[in-house]
Design a protein around this motif. Structure first.
Motif, PDB file in Angstrom:
ATOM      1  N   LEU A  62      21.467 -11.957  -2.706  1.00 44.24           N
ATOM      2  CA  LEU A  62      20.279 -11.724  -3.542  1.00 44.24           C
ATOM      3  C   LEU A  62      19.518 -10.538  -2.968  1.00 44.24           C
ATOM      4  O   LEU A  62      19.277 -10.492  -1.752  1.00 44.24           O
ATOM      5  CB  LEU A  62      19.416 -12.990  -3.461  1.00 44.24           C
TER       6      LEU A  62
ATOM      7  N   ARG B 280      19.229  -9.243 -16.260  1.00 42.41           N
ATOM      8  CA  ARG B 280      18.228  -8.189 -16.075  1.00 42.41           C
ATOM      9  C   ARG B 280      17.471  -7.954 -17.385  1.00 42.41           C
ATOM     10  O   ARG B 280      18.069  -7.982 -18.466  1.00 42.41           O
ATOM     11  CB  ARG B 280      18.958  -6.908 -15.661  1.00 42.41           C
TER      12      ARG B 280
ATOM     13  N   TYR C 289      11.571 -10.527  -9.114  1.00 50.06           N
ATOM     14  CA  TYR C 289      12.800 -11.316  -9.262  1.00 50.06           C
ATOM     15  C   TYR C 289      12.392 -12.781  -9.346  1.00 50.06           C
ATOM     16  O   TYR C 289      11.681 -13.291  -8.474  1.00 50.06           O
ATOM     17  CB  TYR C 289      13.699 -11.080  -8.044  1.00 50.06           C
TER      18      TYR C 289
ATOM     19  N   GLY D  54      17.548 -14.867 -11.678  1.00 45.84           N
ATOM     20  CA  GLY D  54      18.788 -15.383 -11.113  1.00 45.84           C
ATOM     21  C   GLY D  54      18.796 -16.900 -11.199  1.00 45.84           C
ATOM     22  O   GLY D  54      17.752 -17.544 -11.068  1.00 45.84           O
TER      23      GLY D  54
ATOM     24  N   GLU E 213      23.007 -13.857 -13.128  1.00 49.20           N
ATOM     25  CA  GLU E 213      21.853 -12.989 -12.917  1.00 49.20           C
ATOM     26  C   GLU E 213      21.680 -12.171 -14.186  1.00 49.20           C
ATOM     27  O   GLU E 213      22.647 -11.605 -14.685  1.00 49.20           O
ATOM     28  CB  GLU E 213      22.118 -12.072 -11.717  1.00 49.20           C
TER      29      GLU E 213
ATOM     30  N   ARG F 195      14.313  -9.287 -13.156  1.00 45.85           N
ATOM     31  CA  ARG F 195      15.616  -9.957 -13.103  1.00 45.85           C
ATOM     32  C   ARG F 195      15.382 -11.443 -12.911  1.00 45.85           C
ATOM     33  O   ARG F 195      14.423 -11.853 -12.243  1.00 45.85           O
ATOM     34  CB  ARG F 195      16.475  -9.442 -11.952  1.00 45.85           C
TER      35      ARG F 195
ATOM     36  N   LEU G 192      24.106 -17.968  -6.273  1.00 47.40           N
ATOM     37  CA  LEU G 192      23.748 -17.478  -7.598  1.00 47.40           C
ATOM     38  C   LEU G 192      24.939 -17.631  -8.524  1.00 47.40           C
ATOM     39  O   LEU G 192      26.040 -17.186  -8.196  1.00 47.40           O
ATOM     40  CB  LEU G 192      23.382 -15.991  -7.534  1.00 47.40           C
TER      41      LEU G 192
ATOM     42  N   LEU H 135      13.730 -16.618  -9.346  1.00 52.31           N
ATOM     43  CA  LEU H 135      14.882 -17.439  -8.973  1.00 52.31           C
ATOM     44  C   LEU H 135      14.674 -18.839  -9.545  1.00 52.31           C
ATOM     45  O   LEU H 135      13.692 -19.512  -9.216  1.00 52.31           O
ATOM     46  CB  LEU H 135      14.986 -17.482  -7.449  1.00 52.31           C
TER      47      LEU H 135
END
Ligand code: ATP
Length: 244
Positions: free
Chosen positions: A29, A221, A37, A209, A219, A207, A216, A39
């Motif tokens: 990551l 974007r 980002y 994930g 993912e 992004r 992951l 998660l």
């Protein structure tokens, strides 16, 4: 993240966990400066463990972990100087005002600042001037987060880690929170948030994930004016939840 940007947060093929049991299994990551980002993953997938890894509370058994080029296992103090961490429930000194909290937390961080800078950080984080000199004991979750964001702003940290930042926020406070993250992104802060709030993530993240059993599995974007295909994200999330 462009291929030419060096990631500020860098986790590569990491295995790590507690008491000899791996929770992260081959996690890779990266988060660049000026990137948000998000998660996502089911309970127990390893999201908070990922934050603990970057903060140096959990050590990698395998793989590479770097924050601004520093390995948290080698120099956790140097890493923590570069990072602001905002837990789900921000802990403040209840009997102190917002201004006194920020003053004291900056002192503890070894970065004391004058009254004007402290006030500017609180205002920059969207806390009404009328609340600066009120005790935080009566503050809502959203107001507490603003004090924590003000600390990140005043410390000029290059990285921000957030654990479940929007849980329990009303829609208006969540939108205000997204705006603040955008402000930090514009200052080139690398932002990693772990969350269950898919729609909130789609609103603000560059992004997203999906974490399953410590690695992951997908993912995505942001792109175009719609940023994300929310229905496709929901399918990814459901798949990550059940391990499909
Ligand atoms: P949640 O969405 O519920 O917060 P998470 O994805 O953040 O979940 P983690 O908190 O990283 O998950 O936990 C992953 C696993 O590690 C869980 O099985 C948890 O019980 C275990 N775990 C977490 N912290 C510790 C610890 N300090 N000691 C031992 N096991 C732990």
């Amino acid at each position: 993240m462009s291929s030419t940007t060096t990631p500020l947060l860098d986790v590569a093929d990491v295995a790590a966990g507690y008491n000899g049991l791996d929770i992260l299994n081959g996690l890779t990551l990266q988060v660049a400066p000026g990137e948000i980002y998000a998660l996502l993953g089911a309970n127990g997938a390893g999201k908070t463990t990922t934050l603990n890894l970057l903060l140096g509370f959990v050590r990698a058994r395998r793989g590479r972990v770097r924050v601004g080029g520093v390995d948290p296992a080698q120099d956790a103090a140097a890493v923590r100087r570069q990072v602001a961490y905002i837990p789900e429930n921000v802990a403040l000194y209840e009997h102190l005002t917002a201004r006194e909290n920020l003053d004291y937390l900056l002192f503890l961080a070894g970065q004391p600042q004058d009254a004007a800078a402290v006030g500017a950080a609180l205002s920059g984080a969207g806390l009404d001037a009328a609340a600066h000199d009120r005790r935080v004991a009566g503050f809502s979750k959203g107001m507490r987060q603003k004090v924590a964001i003000a600390l990140a702003l005043a410390r000029h940290v290059p990285a921000l880690l957030l654990d479940e930042p929007t849980s329990g926020l009303d829609p208006q406070a969540a939108a205000e929170f997204s705006r603040l993250l955008g402000l930090l992104r514009a200052r080139s802060v690398a932002i990693l948030m772990v969350t269950h709030d898919l729609l909130g993530a789609a609103e603000v993240a560059d992004r997203i994930g999906f974490l399953l059993a410590g690695r992951l599995v997908e993912e995505v974007r942001a792109s175009g004016s719609d940023r994300f295909d929310v229905r496709a994200l929901q399918r990814h999330y459901a798949a990550a939840e059940v391990g499909a």
